[in-house]
Motif scaffolding. Structure first.
Motif, short mmCIF file in Angstrom:
data_model
loop_
_atom_site.label_atom_id
_atom_site.label_comp_id
_atom_site.label_asym_id
_atom_site.label_seq_id
_atom_site.Cartn_x
_atom_site.Cartn_y
_atom_site.Cartn_z
N GLY A 56 18.99 -74.15 -20.80
CA GLY A 56 19.95 -73.20 -21.31
C GLY A 56 21.06 -72.93 -20.30
N VAL A 57 22.30 -72.77 -20.80
CA VAL A 57 23.42 -72.52 -19.91
C VAL A 57 23.41 -71.06 -19.49
CG1 VAL A 57 24.79 -74.32 -20.98
CG2 VAL A 57 24.99 -71.98 -21.80
N SER A 58 24.08 -70.78 -18.40
CA SER A 58 24.15 -69.41 -17.89
C SER A 58 25.33 -68.72 -18.56
CB SER A 58 24.30 -69.42 -16.37
OG SER A 58 24.40 -68.11 -15.88
N ALA A 67 30.74 -69.39 -34.05
CA ALA A 67 30.43 -70.58 -34.83
C ALA A 67 30.37 -71.80 -33.92
CB ALA A 67 31.48 -70.78 -35.91
N ASN A 68 29.39 -72.66 -34.17
CA ASN A 68 29.18 -73.93 -33.46
C ASN A 68 28.58 -73.79 -32.07
OD1 ASN A 68 30.27 -75.54 -35.61
ND2 ASN A 68 32.31 -74.89 -34.97
N ASP A 69 28.28 -72.57 -31.62
CA ASP A 69 27.47 -72.44 -30.40
C ASP A 69 26.08 -72.99 -30.67
OD1 ASP A 69 29.31 -71.29 -28.69
OD2 ASP A 69 28.69 -69.22 -29.08
N GLN A 70 25.49 -73.63 -29.67
CA GLN A 70 24.12 -74.15 -29.81
C GLN A 70 23.16 -73.18 -29.14
OE1 GLN A 70 23.47 -78.12 -28.40
NE2 GLN A 70 21.32 -78.16 -29.00
N VAL A 71 22.12 -72.79 -29.87
CA VAL A 71 21.14 -71.86 -29.34
C VAL A 71 19.72 -72.41 -29.55
CG1 VAL A 71 22.59 -69.84 -29.74
CG2 VAL A 71 20.96 -70.56 -31.50
N ALA A 72 18.80 -71.89 -28.76
CA ALA A 72 17.38 -72.18 -28.93
C ALA A 72 16.68 -70.85 -29.19
CB ALA A 72 16.80 -72.86 -27.69
N VAL A 73 15.80 -70.84 -30.18
CA VAL A 73 15.05 -69.64 -30.55
C VAL A 73 13.58 -69.90 -30.30
CG1 VAL A 73 14.45 -68.02 -32.39
CG2 VAL A 73 16.75 -69.01 -32.29
N GLU A 74 12.94 -69.04 -29.52
CA GLU A 74 11.52 -69.15 -29.23
C GLU A 74 10.81 -67.90 -29.73
OE1 GLU A 74 8.51 -69.87 -25.43
OE2 GLU A 74 10.50 -69.04 -25.11
N VAL A 75 9.77 -68.11 -30.54
CA VAL A 75 8.90 -67.02 -30.99
C VAL A 75 7.60 -67.16 -30.22
CG1 VAL A 75 7.81 -65.87 -32.94
CG2 VAL A 75 9.99 -67.07 -33.25
N PHE A 76 7.30 -66.23 -29.33
CA PHE A 76 6.15 -66.34 -28.44
C PHE A 76 4.86 -66.53 -29.23
CE2 PHE A 76 2.67 -64.49 -25.95
CZ PHE A 76 2.76 -65.25 -24.80
N GLY A 77 4.12 -67.61 -28.87
CA GLY A 77 2.84 -67.89 -29.51
C GLY A 77 2.96 -68.57 -30.85
N GLU A 78 4.18 -68.90 -31.27
CA GLU A 78 4.39 -69.56 -32.58
C GLU A 78 5.25 -70.80 -32.37
OE1 GLU A 78 2.94 -68.58 -35.29
OE2 GLU A 78 2.22 -66.58 -34.71
N ASP A 79 4.62 -71.86 -31.88
CA ASP A 79 5.37 -73.07 -31.54
C ASP A 79 6.09 -73.66 -32.75
OD1 ASP A 79 4.41 -72.69 -29.04
OD2 ASP A 79 3.01 -74.38 -29.05
N ASP A 80 5.51 -73.53 -33.94
CA ASP A 80 6.11 -74.15 -35.12
C ASP A 80 7.36 -73.40 -35.59
OD1 ASP A 80 4.45 -72.01 -35.73
OD2 ASP A 80 4.04 -72.71 -37.76
N LEU A 81 7.66 -72.26 -34.99
CA LEU A 81 8.84 -71.49 -35.36
C LEU A 81 10.00 -71.69 -34.38
CD1 LEU A 81 7.27 -68.10 -36.53
CD2 LEU A 81 7.83 -70.12 -37.88
N ARG A 82 9.81 -72.56 -33.41
CA ARG A 82 10.88 -72.82 -32.45
C ARG A 82 12.05 -73.53 -33.13
NH1 ARG A 82 7.71 -74.88 -26.96
NH2 ARG A 82 6.96 -72.82 -26.33
N LEU A 133 21.19 -69.37 -25.09
CA LEU A 133 22.37 -70.21 -25.32
C LEU A 133 22.16 -71.56 -24.65
CD1 LEU A 133 25.28 -70.37 -26.46
CD2 LEU A 133 26.07 -69.60 -24.22
N VAL A 134 22.19 -72.62 -25.45
CA VAL A 134 21.98 -73.98 -24.93
C VAL A 134 23.31 -74.67 -24.65
CG1 VAL A 134 20.99 -76.25 -25.46
CG2 VAL A 134 19.77 -74.17 -26.13
N GLY A 135 24.31 -74.43 -25.48
CA GLY A 135 25.61 -75.07 -25.27
C GLY A 135 26.70 -74.33 -26.00
N TYR A 136 27.85 -74.27 -25.37
CA TYR A 136 28.98 -73.61 -26.00
C TYR A 136 29.53 -74.46 -27.14
CZ TYR A 136 29.14 -70.57 -21.88
OH TYR A 136 28.83 -69.68 -20.88
#
Length: 228
Positions: A56-58, A67-82, A133-136
């Protein structure tokens, strides 16, 4: 019988008495506690966060998603929801179970809270959601006129809000021989103000007199031609 012969007989007798124990030890060796072999030992893989996986970027404090920002979503303990994806042109992100969720206009903290509330409402008990945030979004600007490589350029990583005018001109290869740095115009369009044109004397910036002008995403910079 001589004394030395009787001593030999005693030694032989003792050897015969000890022999069965030695043989038994060889036949039935003392059991040794079994040790798990490397082949049979299994270790569960460590849980790695989405931020670590995706570098992830700082993002600056209070960064607003667009719009078009790249993000990663993590739900703790729920790998299939990443999730790891870009917001679409309308600022929505497709999230497992929840569908299309509008995240543009929110900070990363606000986006995490919104997804947490939505998951808690119908699907999970006390969910813990983190948005990284993974990428602008690919933000571009143009430099035209008297530069060596006129064209469209992407904002450098880490500069989502814009870059200095001199840096923008340098990315376009710098001034040509007949450029007039004192005659630079910047065209900008905003929803609030419409089209705006700024006249900039970039020559005074190069002389070290202080001051600067910030080129924003979507701007068009035009370097004029010297009249001499």
């Amino acid at each position: 019988m001589p004394i030395r012969d009787s001593t030999a007989v005693v030694a032989i007798a003792l050897a015969l008495l000890l022999l069965p124990g030695a043989l038994t030890a060889q036949i039935n060796p003392r059991p040794v506690a079994s040790q798990p072999s490397a082949a049979t030992t299994s270790t569960s893989p460590p849980v790695v966060s989405v931020a670590a996986l995706n570098n992830g970027v700082s993002a600056p404090a209070g960064y607003i998603l667009s719009a078009n920002d790249q993000v990663a979503v993590e739900v703790f303990g729920e790998d299939d929801l990443r999730t790891n994806a870009r917001l679409n042109g309308e600022g929505n992100l497709s999230v497992p179970l929840l569908g299309s969720i509008h995240l543009a206009g929110l900070t990363l903290t606000q986006a995490s809270s919104k997804l947490t509330d939505l998951y808690a409402r119908d699907y999970l008990v006390n969910p813990k959601v983190n948005v990284v945030l993974v990428g602008y979004a690919k933000r571009r600007f143009s430099v035209l006129g008297q530069v060596n490589r006129p064209g469209s350029y992407e904002m450098p990583d880490g500069s989502p809000g814009g870059i200095d005018l001199l840096e923008a001109i340098a990315m376009a290869g710098g001034y040509t021989r007949i450029a007039a740095p004192e005659r630079v115009s910047v065209r900008r369009h905003t929803a609030a103000a419409g089209d705006q044109i700024f006249k900039v004397n970039a020559k005074r910036f190069t002389r070290g007199a202080g001051g600067s002008f910030r080129v924003e995403p979507g701007d068009t910079v035009t370097v004029g031609e010297s009249i001499f």
